[in-house]
Design a protein around this motif. Structure first.
Motif, PDB file in Angstrom:
ATOM      1  N   PHE A 276       3.940  -2.085  -0.352  1.00 56.33           N
ATOM      2  CA  PHE A 276       4.503  -2.313   0.854  1.00 56.33           C
ATOM      3  C   PHE A 276       3.952  -2.822   2.049  1.00 56.33           C
ATOM      4  O   PHE A 276       4.504  -2.962   3.234  1.00 56.33           O
ATOM      5  N   CYS A 277       2.656  -3.252   2.044  1.00 56.26           N
ATOM      6  CA  CYS A 277       1.783  -3.305   3.132  1.00 56.26           C
ATOM      7  C   CYS A 277       2.278  -4.553   3.859  1.00 56.26           C
ATOM      8  O   CYS A 277       2.774  -5.555   3.142  1.00 56.26           O
ATOM      9  N   PHE A 305      -7.614  -7.153   5.913  1.00 55.34           N
ATOM     10  CA  PHE A 305      -6.702  -6.168   6.097  1.00 55.34           C
ATOM     11  C   PHE A 305      -7.228  -4.898   6.865  1.00 55.34           C
ATOM     12  O   PHE A 305      -6.436  -4.204   7.567  1.00 55.34           O
ATOM     13  N   TYR A 307      -9.699  -5.030   9.048  1.00 55.69           N
ATOM     14  CA  TYR A 307     -10.510  -5.525  10.171  1.00 55.69           C
ATOM     15  C   TYR A 307     -10.599  -4.643  11.449  1.00 55.69           C
ATOM     16  O   TYR A 307      -9.462  -4.399  11.942  1.00 55.69           O
ATOM     17  N   VAL A 308     -11.639  -4.301  11.864  1.00 51.22           N
ATOM     18  CA  VAL A 308     -11.719  -3.653  13.079  1.00 51.22           C
ATOM     19  C   VAL A 308     -12.814  -4.099  13.992  1.00 51.22           C
ATOM     20  O   VAL A 308     -13.448  -5.137  13.305  1.00 51.22           O
ATOM     21  N   VAL A 313     -13.583  -2.797   7.414  1.00 54.98           N
ATOM     22  CA  VAL A 313     -14.069  -1.329   7.073  1.00 54.98           C
ATOM     23  C   VAL A 313     -14.374  -1.340   5.520  1.00 54.98           C
ATOM     24  O   VAL A 313     -15.394  -0.902   5.065  1.00 54.98           O
ATOM     25  N   ARG A 322     -10.800   0.260  -5.126  1.00 57.19           N
ATOM     26  CA  ARG A 322     -10.622   1.863  -5.172  1.00 57.19           C
ATOM     27  C   ARG A 322      -9.511   2.150  -4.076  1.00 57.19           C
ATOM     28  O   ARG A 322      -8.816   2.890  -4.688  1.00 57.19           O
ATOM     29  N   SER A 331      -3.260   8.970  -3.507  1.00 59.74           N
ATOM     30  CA  SER A 331      -2.873   9.586  -2.296  1.00 59.74           C
ATOM     31  C   SER A 331      -1.476   9.225  -1.799  1.00 59.74           C
ATOM     32  O   SER A 331      -0.930   9.502  -0.841  1.00 59.74           O
ATOM     33  N   GLN A 335       1.265  11.189   0.755  1.00 63.44           N
ATOM     34  CA  GLN A 335       1.971  10.487   1.766  1.00 63.44           C
ATOM     35  C   GLN A 335       3.471  10.647   1.338  1.00 63.44           C
ATOM     36  O   GLN A 335       4.044  10.611   2.381  1.00 63.44           O
TER      37      GLN A 335
ATOM     38  N   ARG B 243      -8.652   2.384  13.320  1.00 63.13           N
ATOM     39  CA  ARG B 243      -8.635   1.796  12.150  1.00 63.13           C
ATOM     40  C   ARG B 243      -7.815   0.566  12.587  1.00 63.13           C
ATOM     41  O   ARG B 243      -7.204   0.762  13.632  1.00 63.13           O
ATOM     42  N   ASN B 244      -7.693  -0.524  11.702  1.00 60.77           N
ATOM     43  CA  ASN B 244      -6.722  -1.676  11.900  1.00 60.77           C
ATOM     44  C   ASN B 244      -5.271  -1.073  11.891  1.00 60.77           C
ATOM     45  O   ASN B 244      -5.007  -0.255  10.834  1.00 60.77           O
ATOM     46  N   GLY B 250       2.909   4.550  10.313  1.00 57.84           N
ATOM     47  CA  GLY B 250       2.506   4.754   8.942  1.00 57.84           C
ATOM     48  C   GLY B 250       3.674   3.669   7.950  1.00 57.84           C
ATOM     49  O   GLY B 250       3.497   4.285   6.619  1.00 57.84           O
ATOM     50  N   GLY B 253       0.452  -0.041   6.404  1.00 57.75           N
ATOM     51  CA  GLY B 253      -0.497   0.320   5.401  1.00 57.75           C
ATOM     52  C   GLY B 253      -1.901   0.130   6.004  1.00 57.75           C
ATOM     53  O   GLY B 253      -2.671   0.644   5.230  1.00 57.75           O
ATOM     54  N   HIS B 254      -2.215  -0.588   7.000  1.00 58.38           N
ATOM     55  CA  HIS B 254      -3.517  -0.822   7.447  1.00 58.38           C
ATOM     56  C   HIS B 254      -4.450   0.229   7.878  1.00 58.38           C
ATOM     57  O   HIS B 254      -5.462  -0.015   7.634  1.00 58.38           O
ATOM     58  N   GLN B 256      -4.896   3.128   6.644  1.00 59.02           N
ATOM     59  CA  GLN B 256      -5.025   4.208   5.874  1.00 59.02           C
ATOM     60  C   GLN B 256      -6.488   4.632   5.781  1.00 59.02           C
ATOM     61  O   GLN B 256      -7.438   3.847   5.556  1.00 59.02           O
ATOM     62  N   GLY B 258      -8.367   7.530   3.364  1.00 59.10           N
ATOM     63  CA  GLY B 258      -8.062   8.635   2.403  1.00 59.10           C
ATOM     64  C   GLY B 258      -6.561   8.724   2.487  1.00 59.10           C
ATOM     65  O   GLY B 258      -5.735   7.802   2.584  1.00 59.10           O
ATOM     66  N   PRO B 259      -5.950  10.113   2.435  1.00 57.08           N
ATOM     67  CA  PRO B 259      -4.561  10.207   2.206  1.00 57.08           C
ATOM     68  C   PRO B 259      -3.819   9.858   3.591  1.00 57.08           C
ATOM     69  O   PRO B 259      -2.490   9.912   3.512  1.00 57.08           O
ATOM     70  N   PHE B 260      -4.727   9.919   4.802  1.00 55.06           N
ATOM     71  CA  PHE B 260      -4.074   9.633   5.857  1.00 55.06           C
ATOM     72  C   PHE B 260      -3.542   8.154   6.592  1.00 55.06           C
ATOM     73  O   PHE B 260      -4.303   7.358   6.116  1.00 55.06           O
ATOM     74  N   PHE B 261      -2.751   8.431   7.186  1.00 56.65           N
ATOM     75  CA  PHE B 261      -2.411   7.085   8.250  1.00 56.65           C
ATOM     76  C   PHE B 261      -2.901   7.533   9.388  1.00 56.65           C
ATOM     77  O   PHE B 261      -2.409   8.409  10.283  1.00 56.65           O
ATOM     78  N   ARG B 264      -0.342   7.645  12.582  1.00 57.24           N
ATOM     79  CA  ARG B 264       0.641   8.592  12.371  1.00 57.24           C
ATOM     80  C   ARG B 264       0.062  10.040  12.286  1.00 57.24           C
ATOM     81  O   ARG B 264       0.415  10.896  12.916  1.00 57.24           O
ATOM     82  N   LEU B 280     -18.028   9.272   3.187  1.00 56.11           N
ATOM     83  CA  LEU B 280     -17.840   8.203   2.288  1.00 56.11           C
ATOM     84  C   LEU B 280     -18.054   6.806   2.863  1.00 56.11           C
ATOM     85  O   LEU B 280     -17.531   6.613   3.952  1.00 56.11           O
ATOM     86  N   ARG B 281     -18.480   5.743   2.079  1.00 54.38           N
ATOM     87  CA  ARG B 281     -18.732   4.451   2.748  1.00 54.38           C
ATOM     88  C   ARG B 281     -17.496   3.593   2.497  1.00 54.38           C
ATOM     89  O   ARG B 281     -16.847   3.773   1.444  1.00 54.38           O
ATOM     90  N   GLU B 282     -16.786   2.964   3.173  1.00 55.71           N
ATOM     91  CA  GLU B 282     -15.746   1.905   3.353  1.00 55.71           C
ATOM     92  C   GLU B 282     -14.821   2.415   2.880  1.00 55.71           C
ATOM     93  O   GLU B 282     -13.861   2.027   2.097  1.00 55.71           O
ATOM     94  N   ILE B 283     -14.454   3.663   3.347  1.00 55.96           N
ATOM     95  CA  ILE B 283     -12.984   4.318   2.734  1.00 55.96           C
ATOM     96  C   ILE B 283     -11.658   3.891   3.533  1.00 55.96           C
ATOM     97  O   ILE B 283     -12.092   3.759   4.785  1.00 55.96           O
TER      98      ILE B 283
END
Lengths: 378, 283
Positions: A276-277, A305, A307-308, A313, A322, A331, A335, B243-244, B250, B253-254, B256, B258-261, B264, B280-283
């Protein structure tokens, strides 16, 4: 709403005509450009009669069947997402002094639609997108309007293609869920359709169609269709708790392995019926009189996607794959309380290099078992 | 009068539609950081310290920007660093210019539940901006809290934001303020080094302290580790993630994590909830 009625091919055409007479735009499977897409239908003559889809990882071809089945394929690259969660959606425009005095919300779609031949996996996908976009704390108005205006005619799958794994996801091949009318195409003997209503609107429509009552034989034949399709499904998501498996394996070496194959082309996310993104773009009138904000589908496989300031990231393909697979199968539960995968197999079929999501899960699962076994022996 | 038709179309609020606000004041904080006061047609705004808005520079784009003002003022204040086309356009706005505002979004600092406790604010660079509303809120009810310390790290002396305010706070007997810079010329007499080094210089009761940190992710990770080393509980350390973001609620999708937005479920998270993800790297 129970046993259903029998429609002939001509009666099915009458169903499409009735929907059109209600002012609905009828959209369904059409063979075009070597694939089955979802596009406008005027009658059953537009349906892909006698066609089937031959699919495998990274492979899809239309093939001729030796019968005249109207729904003798499984799923193509399109999903109903494109008609509910629009690929490009203007959200608002601004106008007035320096193009910024007033913001005008984009009007909602008033178009009444009927989706013909929604598969079981697709009903499940629509239910997933309902949870993400159409319900809860924040409702996407555009999605909600399109969803409320759609009449769903589901069709049980009479055939599975090489990508399908709906049985293992519990979403098919039988249509279940929020349909208005569901059909089973019966080719054995007379070419006919067992039709059952799933809503009051469906029942009202069905009642006015030419039909005959379904016999025990019709119902047996319809059950046979679904049972045969389920038996012929060649692919399955491995059993076990995939959600937990992926949640505890963010550092698994398999992510680098799949990244060596993945082109990060985003095909899987575009064909996925639940992804849905979105992103937004600013569109300005050349004369400076106004601007607009336009939302479009986006993909977690692009560099932009995440980008910051300072960079993305998730710069490695490994991290992006992944993200996609862990979100889809793990996940997503955190959610939205459901899996994001419905087992339609599109991501497998339309992956240019044939990456198979079920195989990737199996590989991670197998390596964990090996490690356990080794530790057990030690 | 600037109007927006956000309204309740079809009974459903559309959170994609910005209201049209006006910049009422602009202050230059440093060579690339500007603070804007914004008036919205709805009048006084309510937000929780740590929340953010989506700000639109019309014709350019939208960006997630934390609210940096005093929540008691009822006015919106945002502090923006010019790093890309949108933030540069926002920084270039002048009093009277239109600005699109959506929000506020997200979960803020749990300042209300920290009453009676020692408070530790640890900021890196622009990270001081989302912490400032929480500092204002704490100072507005100073007697409700124990010791309060503000530790701030900037790249160089001339990149220090809210400088006059920091100097004012530094002169108070009921606040402990320390600042450090990564690098400086001869005329700097303060600390040089990372903000984590300042943690050892503050006194607080680890059992009875709550920490709020915002800055680059790597800085927050080390700050959290340093606080845990001082025997603070992971559940008492709060970090604001970046994050972006495209939507703020929420659905794009940008953001995210892990399981979090982040938009939100955050941007403020207890360290306890996100520690595994930070590793974690690049999560």
């Amino acid at each position: 709403m129970n046993d259903g009625v029998i429609l002939s091919c001509a009666d099915l055409n009458a169903l499409i005509e009735s929907l059109r007479a209600e002012g609905r735009r009828t959209i369904g499977p059409v063979a075009r450009d070597g694939v089955i897409v979802y596009d406008d239908l005027e009658s059953i003559d537009d349906l892909p009669a006698g066609m089937s889809d031959e699919a495998a990882p990274g492979h899809y071809r239309l093939a001729r069947r030796d019968d005249d089945a109207l729904f003798g394929y499984a799923v193509g690259p399109h999903s109903w997402k494109r008609f509910l969660h629009a690929p490009v959606q203007r959200l608002w425009r601004s106008e007035g002094e320096r193009a910024a005095a007033r913001v005008l919300a984009e009007p909602l779609s008033q178009e009444k639609t009927a989706f013909i031949a929604v598969r079981g996996c697709e009903l499940a996908a629509i239910a997933v997108q309902d949870r993400v976009l159409g319900e809860g704390e924040t409702v996407d108005r555009h999605y909600r309007a399109r969803r409320d205006n759609a009449f769903l005619v589901a069709v049980d799958c009479g055939t599975a293609n090489g990508g399908c794994f709906c049985v293992s996801m519990g979403t098919g091949p039988e249509a279940s869920g929020a349909y208005d009318i569901a059909l089973t195409e019966i080719l054995e003997g007379e070419h006919r359709f067992l039709a059952r209503a799933g809503s009051e609107a469906g029942q009202a429509l069905l009642r006015n169609l030419p039909q005959r009552a379904a016999t025990a034989e019709d119902i047996r034949a319809a059950r046979e269709v679904v049972a045969r399709t389920a038996q012929h499904m060649g692919r399955a998501m491995p059993v076990g708790n995939v959600r937990e498996l992926l949640a505890r394996n963010p550092d698994h070496p398999r992510w680098d392995d799949v990244a060596a194959r993945c082109l990060s082309c985003a095909n899987c996310t575009m064909v996925c019926p639940t992804c849905f993104c979105t992103s937004v773009d600013e569109a300005s009138a050349l004369d400076g009189s106004g601007t607009a904000r336009v939302r479009r589908w986006d993909s977690c496989f692009t560099m932009d996607f995440s980008y910051v300031h300072g960079g993305g990231v998730r710069s490695s393909v490994s991290a992006r794959y992944r993200q996609w697979m862990t979100h889809k199968l793990s996940s997503w539960f955190d959610q939205f309380g459901t899996s994001g995968c419905v087992g339609c197999g599109r991501c497998i079929v339309w992956c240019p290099v044939g990456i198979d999501i079920t195989e990737e899960v199996r590989a991670i699962q197998a390596s964990e078992r090996e490690t356990e076994a080794r530790h057990g022996n030690a | 009068m600037a109007m927006s038709e956000t309204a309740s179309m079809g009974g459903v609020e559309d959170r994609t539609i910005p209201c049209v606000g006006r910049v009422s004041a602009r202050r230059i904080e440093s060579s690339d950081v500007v603070t804007l006061d914004v008036e919205t047609p709805e009048g006084p705004v309510r937000y929780a310290p740590g929340q953010f808005n989506m700000l639109t520079a019309f014709g350019v784009g939208e960006s997630a920007i934390s609210i940096s003002g005093d929540p008691a003022s009822g006015r919106l204040t945002h502090t923006v660093r010019a790093v890309g086309p949108v933030s540069r356009a926002l920084c270039n706005l002048r009093p009277g210019d239109a600005i699109g505002v959506r929000g506020p979004f997200g979960v803020g600092w749990p300042i209300g539940t920290a009453a009676t406790r020692d408070l530790l604010f640890v900021a890196g660079g622009l990270g001081l901006a989302p912490l400032r509303p929480a500092i204002y809120a704490a100072l507005a009810e100073r007697s409700r809290y124990g010791k309060i310390a503000i530790l701030y790290g900037a790249r160089s002396p001339d990149s220090i934001i809210f400088r006059r305010e920091l100097e004012g706070w530094r002169g108070r007997f009921d606040l402990h303020v320390e600042a450090t810079v990564d690098h400086a010329l001869d005329d700097w007499r303060g600390h040089v080094g990372v903000v984590t080094n300042l943690i050892s210089q503050v006194e607080f009761d680890a059992e009875q302290a709550t920490a709020f940190a915002c800055g680059p992710e790597i800085m927050m990770r080390f700050v959290a580790q340093a606080l845990v080393a001082r025997e603070m509980r992971e559940s008492d350390i709060h970090l604001s993630m970046e994050r972006n973001m495209k939507c703020g609620y929420g659905q794009c999708g940008h953001c995210q994590f892990g399981p979090f937005f982040v938009c939100r479920d955050g941007p403020v998270f207890a360290y306890e909830a996100i520690r595994p993800l930070l590793a974690l790297r690049e999560i």
